[in-house]
Design a protein around this motif. Sequence first.
Motif, mmCIF file in Angstrom:
data_model
loop_
_atom_site.group_PDB
_atom_site.id
_atom_site.type_symbol
_atom_site.label_atom_id
_atom_site.label_comp_id
_atom_site.label_asym_id
_atom_site.label_seq_id
_atom_site.Cartn_x
_atom_site.Cartn_y
_atom_site.Cartn_z
ATOM 1 N N GLN A 3 -3.809 -17.569 -22.998
ATOM 2 C CA GLN A 3 -3.154 -18.879 -22.816
ATOM 3 C C GLN A 3 -1.654 -18.726 -22.585
ATOM 4 O OE1 GLN A 3 -4.092 -21.293 -26.292
ATOM 5 N NE2 GLN A 3 -6.196 -20.547 -26.207
ATOM 6 N N LYS A 4 -1.102 -17.595 -22.979
ATOM 7 C CA LYS A 4 0.331 -17.340 -22.809
ATOM 8 C C LYS A 4 0.596 -16.468 -21.576
ATOM 9 C CE LYS A 4 0.522 -19.352 -26.788
ATOM 10 N NZ LYS A 4 0.844 -20.792 -26.843
ATOM 11 N N ASN A 5 -0.433 -16.318 -20.729
ATOM 12 C CA ASN A 5 -0.367 -15.474 -19.527
ATOM 13 C C ASN A 5 -0.049 -14.006 -19.836
ATOM 14 O OD1 ASN A 5 -0.929 -15.629 -16.744
ATOM 15 N ND2 ASN A 5 1.235 -15.293 -16.287
ATOM 16 N N LEU A 6 -0.584 -13.540 -20.962
ATOM 17 C CA LEU A 6 -0.385 -12.133 -21.362
ATOM 18 C C LEU A 6 -1.734 -11.458 -21.557
ATOM 19 C CD1 LEU A 6 2.401 -12.668 -24.067
ATOM 20 C CD2 LEU A 6 2.693 -11.469 -21.871
ATOM 21 N N ASP A 7 -1.813 -10.208 -21.134
ATOM 22 C CA ASP A 7 -2.993 -9.391 -21.445
ATOM 23 C C ASP A 7 -2.735 -8.631 -22.734
ATOM 24 O OD1 ASP A 7 -5.010 -9.745 -19.561
ATOM 25 O OD2 ASP A 7 -3.970 -8.475 -18.089
ATOM 26 N N LEU A 8 -3.688 -8.731 -23.660
ATOM 27 C CA LEU A 8 -3.610 -7.945 -24.895
ATOM 28 C C LEU A 8 -4.250 -6.586 -24.580
ATOM 29 C CD1 LEU A 8 -3.013 -7.711 -27.940
ATOM 30 C CD2 LEU A 8 -5.261 -8.732 -28.373
ATOM 31 N N VAL A 9 -3.389 -5.622 -24.296
ATOM 32 C CA VAL A 9 -3.855 -4.286 -23.875
ATOM 33 C C VAL A 9 -4.463 -3.547 -25.067
ATOM 34 C CG1 VAL A 9 -3.056 -2.043 -22.980
ATOM 35 C CG2 VAL A 9 -2.136 -4.191 -22.041
ATOM 36 N N ASP A 10 -3.695 -3.477 -26.149
ATOM 37 C CA ASP A 10 -4.170 -2.844 -27.393
ATOM 38 C C ASP A 10 -3.292 -3.300 -28.548
ATOM 39 O OD1 ASP A 10 -1.811 -1.262 -27.266
ATOM 40 O OD2 ASP A 10 -2.847 0.342 -26.218
ATOM 41 N N PHE A 11 -3.717 -3.022 -29.747
ATOM 42 C CA PHE A 11 -2.905 -3.380 -30.924
ATOM 43 C C PHE A 11 -3.378 -2.602 -32.132
ATOM 44 C CE2 PHE A 11 -6.067 -6.178 -33.007
ATOM 45 C CZ PHE A 11 -6.911 -6.449 -31.945
ATOM 46 N N LYS A 12 -2.511 -2.601 -33.148
ATOM 47 C CA LYS A 12 -2.778 -1.857 -34.383
ATOM 48 C C LYS A 12 -2.793 -2.806 -35.569
ATOM 49 C CE LYS A 12 0.384 -0.324 -36.844
ATOM 50 N NZ LYS A 12 0.997 -0.718 -38.148
ATOM 51 N N LEU A 13 -3.759 -2.622 -36.462
ATOM 52 C CA LEU A 13 -3.860 -3.464 -37.656
ATOM 53 C C LEU A 13 -3.830 -2.598 -38.904
ATOM 54 C CD1 LEU A 13 -6.931 -5.650 -36.544
ATOM 55 C CD2 LEU A 13 -4.514 -6.317 -36.427
ATOM 56 N N ASP A 59 5.922 -4.911 -31.676
ATOM 57 C CA ASP A 59 5.999 -3.538 -32.206
ATOM 58 C C ASP A 59 4.603 -2.927 -32.319
ATOM 59 O OD1 ASP A 59 8.728 -3.652 -32.588
ATOM 60 O OD2 ASP A 59 8.672 -3.140 -34.729
ATOM 61 N N THR A 60 3.615 -3.771 -32.556
ATOM 62 C CA THR A 60 2.272 -3.269 -32.900
ATOM 63 C C THR A 60 1.202 -3.647 -31.860
ATOM 64 O OG1 THR A 60 1.724 -5.231 -34.205
ATOM 65 C CG2 THR A 60 2.818 -3.434 -35.377
ATOM 66 N N CYS A 61 1.634 -4.316 -30.784
ATOM 67 C CA CYS A 61 0.693 -4.681 -29.709
ATOM 68 C C CYS A 61 1.270 -4.206 -28.372
ATOM 69 C CB CYS A 61 0.593 -6.196 -29.529
ATOM 70 S SG CYS A 61 0.026 -7.137 -30.935
ATOM 71 N N ARG A 62 0.420 -3.930 -27.407
ATOM 72 C CA ARG A 62 0.895 -3.830 -26.024
ATOM 73 C C ARG A 62 0.514 -5.137 -25.336
ATOM 74 N NH1 ARG A 62 -0.555 1.824 -26.401
ATOM 75 N NH2 ARG A 62 1.400 2.996 -26.242
ATOM 76 N N LEU A 63 1.506 -5.765 -24.722
ATOM 77 C CA LEU A 63 1.315 -7.056 -24.057
ATOM 78 C C LEU A 63 1.870 -6.957 -22.639
ATOM 79 C CD1 LEU A 63 2.608 -9.193 -27.071
ATOM 80 C CD2 LEU A 63 0.221 -9.065 -26.294
ATOM 81 N N TRP A 64 1.019 -7.223 -21.656
ATOM 82 C CA TRP A 64 1.447 -7.158 -20.245
ATOM 83 C C TRP A 64 1.336 -8.535 -19.618
ATOM 84 C CZ3 TRP A 64 -1.822 -2.339 -18.226
ATOM 85 C CH2 TRP A 64 -1.377 -1.181 -18.895
ATOM 86 N N ASP A 65 2.379 -8.908 -18.857
ATOM 87 C CA ASP A 65 2.300 -10.170 -18.128
ATOM 88 C C ASP A 65 1.122 -10.104 -17.161
ATOM 89 O OD1 ASP A 65 3.977 -12.763 -17.237
ATOM 90 O OD2 ASP A 65 3.099 -11.781 -15.470
ATOM 91 N N LYS A 66 0.307 -11.146 -17.159
ATOM 92 C CA LYS A 66 -0.925 -11.129 -16.350
ATOM 93 C C LYS A 66 -0.636 -11.052 -14.854
ATOM 94 C CE LYS A 66 -4.557 -13.227 -19.129
ATOM 95 N NZ LYS A 66 -5.592 -12.209 -18.889
ATOM 96 N N ASP A 67 0.457 -11.671 -14.399
ATOM 97 C CA ASP A 67 0.728 -11.691 -12.957
ATOM 98 C C ASP A 67 1.503 -10.463 -12.509
ATOM 99 O OD1 ASP A 67 -0.470 -14.191 -12.745
ATOM 100 O OD2 ASP A 67 1.390 -15.191 -13.366
#
Length: 237
Positions: free
Chosen positions: A171-181, A199-207
Motif C-alpha cells: 500500500q506504500k508502493n514498497l516491496d518488502l524484500v526481506d527482514f529480520k525479527l 535498519d532491519t528490513c530491505r524496502l525497495w520502491d516498487k516503480d
Amino acid sequence: MQGPTKKEKIYEGKAKILYTTDNPDYLIQYFKDDATAFDATKRGTILQKGVCNNRISTKIFGLLESKGVPTHFVELLNDREMLVKKVQIVPVEVTIRNIVAGGMSKLLGLEEGIALESPVLEYHYKEDKLHDPLINDYHILALKIASKEELDVISKTSFMINEILKDFFTQKNLDLVDFKLEFGRCKGKIILADEISPDTCRLWDKDTRQKLDKDRFRRDLGGVEDAYQEVLKRVLS
Ligand code: TMP
Ligand code: ASP
C-alpha cells in the motif's frame, strides 16, 4: 497521567539502549542514530535515524498487535523512546526473504532481485563473535536454544508477520524484500521484540527499485537520511 520513570541503563546495543523503569515488567527502549554494519567493522551516524525508527516501529508494532500478533510494544513515549515489556531475548535472528538480496545472494550465488516462489525463513544464531552463523531447527532444538513449542510459535508468527507487512508495504508502493525479527519470552509466552525499521528490513520502491533502507549506508549509496525520512513519510501516510 505521569509517564514511567527511567532508572538505570541495563543494555546498550549497536542501535538501541534499554533502561529499567519504576515498573519491573517494563523497560524503556531508546533509539540511537548510530549505525553499524558487517559486525560493527563499519560505523557511522544516520541523522534522525533514531526518531524515524522509533516512529516506524511504533506504527508497525501497533499494526501487528491489531492483527493479533503479540509484541513487546506498550506505548510511544517521545521522539526516541518507547515503553516495552521486559523479555528474555531468544538468541536467534529470524530472517524472512521474499526477494533474493544480501546474504542469500552471497550464500547461493544468486543475482539480487529474483522474486522467490515462496518465502524463505532463515535462523541465525545471535552471537557477534561467530558472525551470527546460519543455523537450522535441528541446531536450535539440540542446543536447547528454544523448545519445539517455542520454535513452532516463532516460525508461524514470522510467516504471519510477513503476510501482514507485505500487504502494508504494498500500500506504500514498497516491496518488502526481506527482514529480520527477534522474539522474547515474557511470562511464559513468546512475543515479538526488538524493532522493525529500515535498519532491519530491505524496502525497495516498487516503480524505481530504489533502495530505501540501511543498504544505502552498508553500500555507501548516499541519500541515507532521505531514505529513512521517505519510509517514515510513507508508513505514516
Ligand atoms: P542479510 O541478507 O544480510 O542476511 O539480511 C537480511 C535482513 O536482515 C535484511 O533486511 C537486514 C536485516 N539484518 C539485520 O536486521 N541485522 C543484521 O545484523 C543483519 C546482518 C541483517
Ligand atoms: N547491525 C549489524 C552489525 O553491525 C549488521 C547489519 O545490519 O548489516 O553487525
